[in-house]
Scaffold this motif. Structure first.
Motif: not given
Length: 358
Positions: A203-222
Motif C-alpha cells: 500500500n506504499m503507493g496509496a500512502l505516498m499519494a496521501k490516500d486518507e483511508t490508507s494513512l488513517t489505517d497506518a497511523i492507527v496501527r502504528s
C-alpha cells in the motif's frame, strides 16, 4: 474519531485520531484543568493552525497565549528551550497552566521538556501535525533537546494528558515530511508486525499519494504498536528500546552532518537499511528480507545509503548513543521481519556494513 489508550496506570492517556481532532472540545475540556494555556508551535505550523486552536480554547473559557519557535531540528537546543521558560516566567504562568505542543517532533519534544521542567512539572497536550510526530514522537512521553555531541541526550520521560492527531494536517504536509514520517511507520512493521510490514509494502503507493483511508489505517496501527510497547516498558529499561530500530545509525548521521541537514526520518530510513544489512551479516535476516526492507524504504521516497561521513566518524558518533555501554555500541537488529532483538555487534562486522552500504 478513533481512540487508542496508552495504558500507564494513573498516567494513562488517550490518543484521539480523526478529522478536526485538534478542535475536540470534549477531550480538551477534560484534559485542561487550569485556566491558562500556552500553545508552543513554530513559524511554519503556527500560521496555519494556531488561530483556530486559540478560538477553540477561548470558547472553553481558557486564557490562551501562543509562543512561536523557529522551524528546524537545528533549533532543538537549550537556547530555544529557554525562550519557552522566558514566556512562562514573564507571564507568571502557574502550576495549573497547560502547555500545548502544536507541531512536529521538534516542537513536541521541546514543549514536553519545558512542561516536565517548569515548576517541576505542569500538564501538557500533544497536537502532532506531521506523520512522524503522529505515529512516533507524540506517543510515549520522550521529551528533550539535542546537544552538539548527541541527539536527544538531554531530556525526561514525561507523559502528556492527551494526544490529538488531526488527519486534516496532511493537507498541508510537504511530501518530504510525509516520507520522513513513513520511516517510523515502516519501523513499526519491521520490529513488531510482519503482517503490517507486508501491508505497507502493498500500500506504499496509496500512502505516498496521501490516500486518507490508507494513512488513517497506518497511523492507527502504528499508534497501537507504540502504545503497547510503551505500556510494557515506559522508561526504556528493556523492550521499549526496540523502537530505536535504525536510530543508532540515524542519530549518528544527524549529529555528524549537523542537525537540520538531514530530516530525522531520512536518517532513520538509511539506518534501517544498515541495521538490516548488519542483521544479515550476523545470520539473523535473509538476503530477501534485507532487499524487502531496502525496497519499501526506497518506495517511501527515502534515501538508502548514508552520506559520506566516513566510517570512523560514524562509529565515533554511534559510541555516544544512549544505548551504548562501556564504549560498546548496541543495535536493534531483526531476527526476521517482525522480530527485533538488541545486542552489541563486533566492530569489524559493523565496519563491513558501513563499507558495503556506503
Amino acid at each position: 474519531m478513533k481512540i487508542i489508550n496508552v495504558e500507564l496506570g494513573d498516567r494513562a492517556y488517550p490518543i484521539v485520531i480523526g478529522n478536526r481532532a485538534m478542535h475536540s472540545k470534549e477531550h480538551l475540556e477534560r484534559a485542561i484543568k487550569g485556566q491558562s494555556v500556552l500553545i508552543v508551535t513554530n513559524d511554519m505550523v503556527g500560521p496555519l493552525y494556531a488561530d483556530p486552536l486559540v478560538e477553540t480554547l477561548s470558547a472553553l473559557g481558557k486564557t490562551v497565549q501562543v509562543h512561536m519557535l523557529p522551524t528546524g531540528e537545528q533549533y532543538k537546543n537549550l537556547e530555544t528551550l529557554n525562550s519557552i521558560f522566558d514566556v512562562l516566567l514573564e507571564n507568571e504562568f502557574d502550576r495549573r497552566t497547560t502547555i500545548v505542543a502544536l507541531g512536529g517532533g521538534v516542537v513536541g519534544d521541546m514543549a514536553g521538556f519545558a512542561a516536565a521542567s517548569y515548576m517541576r512539572g505542569v500538564p501538557f497536550i500533544q497536537i502532532p501535525t506531521t506523520l512522524l510526530s503522529q505515529v512516533d514522537s507524540s506517543v510515549g512521553g520522550k521529551t528533550g533537546i539535542n546537544h552538539p555531541l548527541g541527539k536527544n541526550m538531554i531530556g525526561a520521560f514525561y507523559q502528556p494528558q492527551l494526544v490529538l492527531t488531526d488527519l486534516n494536517a496532511f493537507k498541508t504536509l510537504p511530501q518530504k515530511e510525509l516520507s520522513a514520517g513513513m520511516a517510523e511507520v515502516i519501523k513499526h512493521g519491521a520490529i513488531f508486525d510482519a503482517e503490517y510490514f507486508a501491508w505497507l509494502e502493498g500500500n506504499m503507493g496509496a500512502l505516498m499519494a496521501k490516500d486518507e483511508t490508507s494513512l488513517t489505517d497506518a497511523i492507527v496501527r502504528s499508534c497501537e504498536i507504540k502504545a503497547e510497547v510503551v505500556a510494557g516498558d515506559e522508561r526504556e529499561s528493556g523492550q521499549r528500546a526496540i523502537l530505536n530500530f535504525g536510530h543508532t545509525f540515524g542519530h549518528a548521521i544527524e549529529a555528524g552532518m549537523g542537525y537540520g541537514a538531514w530530516l530525522h526520518g531520512e536518517a532513520v530510513g538509511v539506518g534501517m537499511v544498515l541495521a538490516a544489512d548488519l542483521s544479515q551479516r550476523l545470520g539473523m535476516l535473509s538476503a530477501e528480507e534485507v532487499a524487502r526492507i531496502r525496497s519499501v524504504v526506497q518506495a517511501a521516497g527515502l534515501p538508502t545509503a548514508p552520506p559520506p561521513l566516513g566510517i570512523d566518524r560514524m562509529i565515533e558518533m554511534m559510541k555516544l548513543d544512549k544505548k551504548a555501554e562501556a564504549g560498546q555500541i548496541k543495535f536493534v537488529l531483526l531476527d526476521g521481519i517482525g522480530r527485533a532483538v538488541i545486542q552489541a555487534v563486533p566492530e569489524d562486522v559493523l565496519r563491513e556494513t558501513l563499507q558495503v552500504c556506503a
